[in-house]
Motif scaffolding. Structure first.
Motif, mmCIF file in Angstrom:
data_model
loop_
_atom_site.group_PDB
_atom_site.id
_atom_site.type_symbol
_atom_site.label_atom_id
_atom_site.label_comp_id
_atom_site.label_asym_id
_atom_site.label_seq_id
_atom_site.Cartn_x
_atom_site.Cartn_y
_atom_site.Cartn_z
ATOM 1 N N PHE A 109 2.624 12.308 -2.211
ATOM 2 C CA PHE A 109 3.189 11.087 -1.642
ATOM 3 C C PHE A 109 3.814 11.311 -0.271
ATOM 4 O O PHE A 109 3.604 10.519 0.656
ATOM 5 C CB PHE A 109 4.240 10.500 -2.596
ATOM 6 C CG PHE A 109 3.673 9.780 -3.780
ATOM 7 C CD1 PHE A 109 2.345 9.370 -3.814
ATOM 8 C CD2 PHE A 109 4.468 9.507 -4.881
ATOM 9 C CE1 PHE A 109 1.821 8.687 -4.903
ATOM 10 C CE2 PHE A 109 3.960 8.828 -5.982
ATOM 11 C CZ PHE A 109 2.635 8.417 -5.999
ATOM 12 N N LEU A 110 4.611 12.361 -0.144
ATOM 13 C CA LEU A 110 5.294 12.587 1.132
ATOM 14 C C LEU A 110 4.289 12.875 2.235
ATOM 15 O O LEU A 110 4.397 12.348 3.354
ATOM 16 C CB LEU A 110 6.296 13.724 1.002
ATOM 17 C CG LEU A 110 7.179 13.988 2.234
ATOM 18 C CD1 LEU A 110 7.977 12.741 2.608
ATOM 19 C CD2 LEU A 110 8.121 15.160 1.987
ATOM 20 N N ILE A 145 0.439 8.412 7.419
ATOM 21 C CA ILE A 145 0.482 7.005 7.824
ATOM 22 C C ILE A 145 1.345 6.841 9.072
ATOM 23 O O ILE A 145 0.992 6.096 10.001
ATOM 24 C CB ILE A 145 1.014 6.148 6.670
ATOM 25 C CG1 ILE A 145 -0.018 6.114 5.532
ATOM 26 C CG2 ILE A 145 1.345 4.730 7.136
ATOM 27 C CD1 ILE A 145 0.514 5.539 4.246
ATOM 28 N N ALA A 146 2.477 7.550 9.114
ATOM 29 C CA ALA A 146 3.343 7.474 10.297
ATOM 30 C C ALA A 146 2.642 8.027 11.532
ATOM 31 O O ALA A 146 2.761 7.487 12.640
ATOM 32 C CB ALA A 146 4.644 8.233 10.035
ATOM 33 N N LYS A 147 1.890 9.105 11.334
ATOM 34 C CA LYS A 147 1.153 9.699 12.460
ATOM 35 C C LYS A 147 0.084 8.733 12.973
ATOM 36 O O LYS A 147 -0.072 8.544 14.183
ATOM 37 C CB LYS A 147 0.522 11.016 12.012
ATOM 38 C CG LYS A 147 -0.150 11.792 13.133
ATOM 39 C CD LYS A 147 -0.790 13.082 12.603
ATOM 40 C CE LYS A 147 0.241 14.024 12.038
ATOM 41 N NZ LYS A 147 -0.377 15.335 11.647
ATOM 42 N N ILE A 163 0.226 2.961 -1.018
ATOM 43 C CA ILE A 163 1.505 3.611 -1.321
ATOM 44 C C ILE A 163 2.705 2.727 -0.987
ATOM 45 O O ILE A 163 3.814 2.988 -1.434
ATOM 46 C CB ILE A 163 1.617 4.967 -0.572
ATOM 47 C CG1 ILE A 163 2.669 5.859 -1.249
ATOM 48 C CG2 ILE A 163 1.933 4.755 0.907
ATOM 49 C CD1 ILE A 163 2.734 7.259 -0.679
ATOM 50 N N GLY A 164 2.485 1.656 -0.228
ATOM 51 C CA GLY A 164 3.600 0.827 0.203
ATOM 52 C C GLY A 164 4.402 0.238 -0.932
ATOM 53 O O GLY A 164 5.642 0.200 -0.882
ATOM 54 N N ARG A 165 3.720 -0.218 -1.965
ATOM 55 C CA ARG A 165 4.444 -0.841 -3.078
ATOM 56 C C ARG A 165 5.270 0.180 -3.856
ATOM 57 O O ARG A 165 6.322 -0.150 -4.411
ATOM 58 C CB ARG A 165 3.451 -1.549 -4.003
ATOM 59 C CG ARG A 165 2.707 -2.672 -3.286
ATOM 60 C CD ARG A 165 1.750 -3.418 -4.185
ATOM 61 N NE ARG A 165 0.932 -4.346 -3.406
ATOM 62 C CZ ARG A 165 0.054 -5.185 -3.942
ATOM 63 N NH1 ARG A 165 -0.120 -5.194 -5.257
ATOM 64 N NH2 ARG A 165 -0.648 -5.989 -3.170
ATOM 65 N N PHE A 166 4.801 1.419 -3.891
ATOM 66 C CA PHE A 166 5.595 2.483 -4.506
ATOM 67 C C PHE A 166 6.813 2.806 -3.635
ATOM 68 O O PHE A 166 7.919 3.009 -4.140
ATOM 69 C CB PHE A 166 4.747 3.744 -4.702
ATOM 70 C CG PHE A 166 3.698 3.617 -5.761
ATOM 71 C CD1 PHE A 166 4.014 3.770 -7.103
ATOM 72 C CD2 PHE A 166 2.386 3.325 -5.431
ATOM 73 C CE1 PHE A 166 3.043 3.650 -8.090
ATOM 74 C CE2 PHE A 166 1.410 3.199 -6.400
ATOM 75 C CZ PHE A 166 1.738 3.362 -7.730
#
Length: 298
Positions: free
Chosen positions: A169-170, A176-178, A258-261
């Motif tokens: 997950f991390l 995604i940030a990259k 992964i957003g909803r998590f």
């Protein structure tokens, strides 16, 4: 003891095997491919070829062991119901094989969803019950085998089991940030995620094998609730990108699945586990692993 481990070459399993061997146990690891088999053998364990769908291999591995540690799971979010059915069939195959033996059967689970909005403890029963529940309701199904003479123990892991080499997950949030050029969090980012270092959770599993009573859950958590804004800020610092709030209506577009998590408030404690097992997390925190550059190389 002779211990059969599924998920032996996986992120957690590959850390658990050295702990078990160091404690004097003999380990046999399930391997679904040549690469997995090579990794299991390199760790010092024996190899049993098979997959989670190969129930005969699971039964044979369990029958030849003094304990089973079931860490494998099909993380297929495109067919999560199918993954749950596979998990339930695997638990049934192992449980039926161990019935009446009193042998330990430890299986992986999670703390997410136990008690949204408050700090979940080991005393919280999993709400995932039945074959159509997440992960096939595997934890509660395994506990049904306690009355059939199996020492079933649930290994509940934090959603972020972090460390050098993590692809979970991390690492997904970092990617995604990259890609987006911004480290996002949802809303005000006050919702909390628990975390634990992979080496700490590996030692917890080894201790649970020795000491956890039948029908108990232990929780692999070192940091019980990190605000997701703090996680995003740590990612931003590691990548050198800004941090920003993502409005709830844009979560799917920004984060994908992964957003909803990442929007959940799923804090969890391990106080009972630490007292029961004599376990104290000592390895680097999530923020320290981010700062170490493990997630931003390449």
């Amino acid at each position: 003891m002779r211990i059969f481990v599924t998920g032996a070459s996986g992120w957690i399993g590959s850390a658990v095997i050295p702990e078990l061997i160091a404690a004097g146990h003999t380990v046999e690891g399930l391997a679904r491919s040549d690469a997995s088999a090579a990794a299991v053998a390199a760790s010092g364990a024996r190899v049993r070829r098979g997959t989670l769908d190969d129930l005969e291999s699971l039964r044979a591995g369990a029958a030849a062991s003094d304990a089973v540690i079931h860490l494998a799971f099909k993380h297929d979010f495109s067919d999560y119901a199918g993954a749950g059915r596979t998990e339930r069939a695997a638990v049934e195959a192992i449980g039926d094989t161990l019935a009446g033996t009193g042998r330990p059967f430890l299986l992986a689970a999670g703390v997410a969803g136990l008690a949204p909005g408050r700090v979940a403890t080991e005393r919280d029963a999993s709400p995932a019950v039945g074959p159509d529940a997440p992960r096939g309701g595997g934890e509660q199904f395994a506990f049904e085998y306690v009355d059939r003479g199996v020492r079933a123990v649930s290994l509940r892991f934090a959603p972020s089991v972090h460390g050098d080499g993590d692809h979970g997950f991390l690492a997904t949030l970092v990617r995604i940030a990259k890609e987006n050029g911004v480290a996002g969090y949802v809303g005000d980012g006050a919702n909390r995620w628990p975390a634990v270092n992979r080496q700490d959770v590996a030692s917890m599993v080894a201790l649970a094998l020795e000491h956890a009573p039948a029908g108990t859950a232990v929780q692999g958590v070192a940091e019980e609730g990190i605000p997701t804004r703090d996680i995003a800020e740590g990612i931003g610092r590691a990548l050198g990108v800004p941090t920003a709030s993502i409005a709830p209506e844009h979560v799917d577009d920004h984060f994908g699945w992964i957003g909803r998590f990442f929007a959940l408030d799923i804090a969890a404690s391990s106080a009972i586990t630490q007292e029961l097992l004599g376990w104290t997390p000592t390895h680097p925190t999530l923020a320290e692993d981010l700062a170490a550059g493990y997630y931003t190389r390449g």
